[in-house]
Design an enzyme around this catalytic site. Structure first.
Site, PDB file in Angstrom:
ATOM      1  N   HIS A 212       5.118  11.530  -0.364  1.00  0.00           N
ATOM      2  CA  HIS A 212       3.811  11.303   0.262  1.00  0.00           C
ATOM      3  C   HIS A 212       2.785  12.295  -0.298  1.00  0.00           C
ATOM      4  O   HIS A 212       1.643  11.927  -0.589  1.00  0.00           O
ATOM      5  CB  HIS A 212       3.895  11.454   1.782  1.00  0.00           C
ATOM      6  CG  HIS A 212       4.801  10.445   2.435  1.00  0.00           C
ATOM      7  ND1 HIS A 212       4.741   9.100   2.153  1.00  0.00           N
ATOM      8  CD2 HIS A 212       5.783  10.577   3.377  1.00  0.00           C
ATOM      9  CE1 HIS A 212       5.656   8.458   2.875  1.00  0.00           C
ATOM     10  NE2 HIS A 212       6.302   9.338   3.620  1.00  0.00           N
TER      11      HIS A 212
ATOM     12  N   GLU B  80      -7.046 -11.657  -5.285  1.00  0.00           N
ATOM     13  CA  GLU B  80      -6.039 -11.687  -6.348  1.00  0.00           C
ATOM     14  C   GLU B  80      -5.004 -10.600  -6.058  1.00  0.00           C
ATOM     15  O   GLU B  80      -5.357  -9.471  -5.733  1.00  0.00           O
ATOM     16  CB  GLU B  80      -6.694 -11.394  -7.714  1.00  0.00           C
ATOM     17  CG  GLU B  80      -7.644 -12.471  -8.176  1.00  0.00           C
ATOM     18  CD  GLU B  80      -6.952 -13.800  -8.469  1.00  0.00           C
ATOM     19  OE1 GLU B  80      -5.789 -13.778  -8.904  1.00  0.00           O
ATOM     20  OE2 GLU B  80      -7.593 -14.849  -8.244  1.00  0.00           O
TER      21      GLU B  80
ATOM     22  N   ARG C 262      11.460  13.103   1.654  1.00  0.00           N
ATOM     23  CA  ARG C 262      10.496  11.997   1.582  1.00  0.00           C
ATOM     24  C   ARG C 262       9.050  12.492   1.533  1.00  0.00           C
ATOM     25  O   ARG C 262       8.201  11.921   0.854  1.00  0.00           O
ATOM     26  CB  ARG C 262      10.669  11.072   2.800  1.00  0.00           C
ATOM     27  CG  ARG C 262      11.985  10.310   2.806  1.00  0.00           C
ATOM     28  CD  ARG C 262      12.104   9.464   4.079  1.00  0.00           C
ATOM     29  NE  ARG C 262      10.979   8.552   4.214  1.00  0.00           N
ATOM     30  CZ  ARG C 262      10.860   7.384   3.563  1.00  0.00           C
ATOM     31  NH1 ARG C 262      11.821   6.985   2.760  1.00  0.00           N
ATOM     32  NH2 ARG C 262       9.805   6.624   3.733  1.00  0.00           N
TER      33      ARG C 262
ATOM     34  N   SER D  62       2.567  -7.353   4.337  1.00  0.00           N
ATOM     35  CA  SER D  62       2.908  -6.394   5.402  1.00  0.00           C
ATOM     36  C   SER D  62       1.783  -6.161   6.410  1.00  0.00           C
ATOM     37  O   SER D  62       1.453  -5.006   6.720  1.00  0.00           O
ATOM     38  CB  SER D  62       3.357  -5.064   4.790  1.00  0.00           C
ATOM     39  OG  SER D  62       4.504  -5.251   4.017  1.00  0.00           O
TER      40      SER D  62
ATOM     41  N   ASP E 119       2.999   1.936  -1.797  1.00  0.00           N
ATOM     42  CA  ASP E 119       4.404   1.880  -1.383  1.00  0.00           C
ATOM     43  C   ASP E 119       5.293   2.589  -2.405  1.00  0.00           C
ATOM     44  O   ASP E 119       4.994   2.596  -3.599  1.00  0.00           O
ATOM     45  CB  ASP E 119       4.815   0.402  -1.243  1.00  0.00           C
ATOM     46  CG  ASP E 119       6.047   0.239  -0.378  1.00  0.00           C
ATOM     47  OD1 ASP E 119       6.541   1.244   0.171  1.00  0.00           O
ATOM     48  OD2 ASP E 119       6.524  -0.897  -0.257  1.00  0.00           O
ATOM     49  N   GLY E 120       6.389   3.143  -1.922  1.00  0.00           N
ATOM     50  CA  GLY E 120       7.399   3.706  -2.819  1.00  0.00           C
ATOM     51  C   GLY E 120       7.450   5.228  -2.830  1.00  0.00           C
ATOM     52  O   GLY E 120       8.150   5.814  -3.661  1.00  0.00           O
TER      53      GLY E 120
ATOM     54  N   LEU F  56     -19.434   5.034  -3.033  1.00  0.00           N
ATOM     55  CA  LEU F  56     -18.110   4.430  -2.896  1.00  0.00           C
ATOM     56  C   LEU F  56     -17.761   4.432  -1.413  1.00  0.00           C
ATOM     57  O   LEU F  56     -17.966   5.435  -0.732  1.00  0.00           O
ATOM     58  CB  LEU F  56     -17.067   5.240  -3.682  1.00  0.00           C
ATOM     59  CG  LEU F  56     -15.599   4.872  -3.425  1.00  0.00           C
ATOM     60  CD1 LEU F  56     -15.297   3.441  -3.895  1.00  0.00           C
ATOM     61  CD2 LEU F  56     -14.662   5.837  -4.152  1.00  0.00           C
TER      62      LEU F  56
HETATM   63  C1  FPP Z   1       4.796   3.949   1.962  1.00  0.00           C
HETATM   64  O1  FPP Z   1       5.846   4.515   1.200  1.00  0.00           O
HETATM   65  C2  FPP Z   1       3.785   4.965   2.183  1.00  0.00           C
HETATM   66  C3  FPP Z   1       3.368   5.414   3.390  1.00  0.00           C
HETATM   67  C4  FPP Z   1       3.891   4.896   4.671  1.00  0.00           C
HETATM   68  C5  FPP Z   1       2.380   6.495   3.521  1.00  0.00           C
HETATM   69  C6  FPP Z   1       1.305   6.482   2.471  1.00  0.00           C
HETATM   70  C7  FPP Z   1       0.662   7.783   2.528  1.00  0.00           C
HETATM   71  C8  FPP Z   1       0.196   8.481   1.474  1.00  0.00           C
HETATM   72  C9  FPP Z   1       0.177   8.025   0.084  1.00  0.00           C
HETATM   73  C10 FPP Z   1      -0.348   9.838   1.693  1.00  0.00           C
HETATM   74  C11 FPP Z   1      -1.345   9.907   2.762  1.00  0.00           C
HETATM   75  C12 FPP Z   1      -2.645   9.323   2.353  1.00  0.00           C
HETATM   76  C13 FPP Z   1      -3.790   9.819   2.791  1.00  0.00           C
HETATM   77  C14 FPP Z   1      -5.076   9.201   2.408  1.00  0.00           C
HETATM   78  C15 FPP Z   1      -3.820  11.023   3.625  1.00  0.00           C
HETATM   79  P1  FPP Z   1       7.306   4.584   1.835  1.00  0.00           P
HETATM   80  O2  FPP Z   1       7.450   5.891   2.515  1.00  0.00           O
HETATM   81  O3  FPP Z   1       7.520   3.401   2.729  1.00  0.00           O
HETATM   82  O4  FPP Z   1       8.177   4.500   0.554  1.00  0.00           O
HETATM   83  P2  FPP Z   1       9.634   3.862   0.451  1.00  0.00           P
HETATM   84  O5  FPP Z   1       9.482   2.383   0.705  1.00  0.00           O
HETATM   85  O6  FPP Z   1      10.045   4.176  -0.965  1.00  0.00           O
HETATM   86  O7  FPP Z   1      10.492   4.552   1.480  1.00  0.00           O
END
Ligand code: FPP
Length: 272
Positions: A52, A222, A48, A211, A35-36, A146
């Site tokens: 990612h 944990e 944004r 979530s 997240d974040g 893995l």
């Molecule tokens: C949450 O951050 C993150 C996501 C919804 C997407 C996570 C995806 C990746 C890390 C990249 C894709 C991964 C793979 C394996 C292809 P947010 O967008 O909700 O952040 P925020 O809360 O700061 O807005």
């Protein structure tokens, strides 16, 4: 029990942090809510998607670290069912990022003998992304070093509903009887079947919620919550999370006195 507080440890170099970990007390399975990414990008005045894209580097760090430490399973929450409510442009860009990640990473996953699997209602993904998911699953299916599981269009409640639906169908067609249904049997119908339950859940960005992630599987896990945003969560942060985990006493409902000090026995109890 591992020694050292987080503040004592955080200044140590990664090599030392890694060597101070107790091999017998490492988690067998780590789950991560990444997240974040959006906030990381906003802090830099970037779109944004930049967050990612940068988050992929943290995914690579986690895969490498798990593999080096012999941690057998890593499950990451890349796209929830609720994420379909995001603006179409972000959803499309995330799907393209997933596809290019799989194209780019296939060789590295094979080289690292990593099995890739997707969980969630993946049939709802765009066709080309789904085709890559299936291709990478097929080409890495024989590896076991893995197990990388990526949750895509995933929701913990739907996973349980889907499992119960299939259980009910098997009861109707006579393969099983209702009185045979127990926790082990239900677990066998979940998408994570065959993996141990996560020992450690990491959620970045300061949020302290589950979530709808792995609701069944996280029963005794944990939890490690950190304010660090996912794109900043790298090897050093993961090593600190593992030290924090090793300081915990996992009792699984038992008393302290019932637990042996022998690390192997504690590890054994994790699957109980
Ligand atoms: C949450 O951050 C993150 C996501 C919804 C997407 C996570 C995806 C990746 C890390 C990249 C894709 C991964 C793979 C394996 C292809 P947010 O967008 O909700 O952040 P925020 O809360 O700061 O807005």
């Amino acid at each position: 029990m591992a020694k050292g507080t987080e503040t004592e440890l955080e200044h140590l170099p990664d090599s030392e942090l890694k060597s101070l970990l107790l091999p017998d007390l490492l988690p067998r399975h780590i789950a991560i809510i990444m997240d974040g990414n959006g906030r990381w990008a906003a802090q830099r005045g970037l779109p944004r998607m930049a967050g990612h894209t940068e988050g992929i580097k943290s995914v690579r760090d986690m895969i490498n670290l798990c593999r080096e430490l012999g941690i057998k399973a890593l499950t990451i929450y890349a796209f929830s069912q609720e994420n379909w409510k995001r603006p179409a442009a972000e959803i499309n860009a995330l799907m393209m990022l997933l596809e290019s990640y799989l194209q780019m990473e296939l060789e590295a996953l094979i080289e690292k003998e990593t099995r890739f699997r997707a969980i969630g209602r993946v049939s709802t993904l765009p066709e080309s992304a789904l085709a890559w998911v299936r291709k990478v699953e097929r080409e890495t299916a024989h590896f076991d070093r893995l197990n990388l599981t990526v949750a895509l269009s995933y929701g913990g409640r739907s996973e349980i509903v889907d499992a119960v639906r299939r259980l009910a169908e098997d009861a109707r067609n006579g393969t099983i009887t209702p009185d045979q249904i127990d926790e082990d049997m239900l677990e066998g119908y979940l998408s994570t079947h065959g993996l141990p339950d996560p020992d450690l859940l990491i959620r970045t960005s300061g949020e302290t919620r589950i979530s709808n992630f792995l609701l069944w599987q996280l029963a005794y896990t944990e939890m490690y919550f950190t304010p660090t945003l996912w794109p900043d969560f790298r090897r050093h942060d993961a090593l600190l999370a593992l030290h924090d985990y090793q300081r915990r006493e996992r009792r699984f409902g038992q008393t302290c006195d019932q637990l042996s000090d022998h690390p192997d026995e504690k590890v054994g109890k994790r699957s109980a």
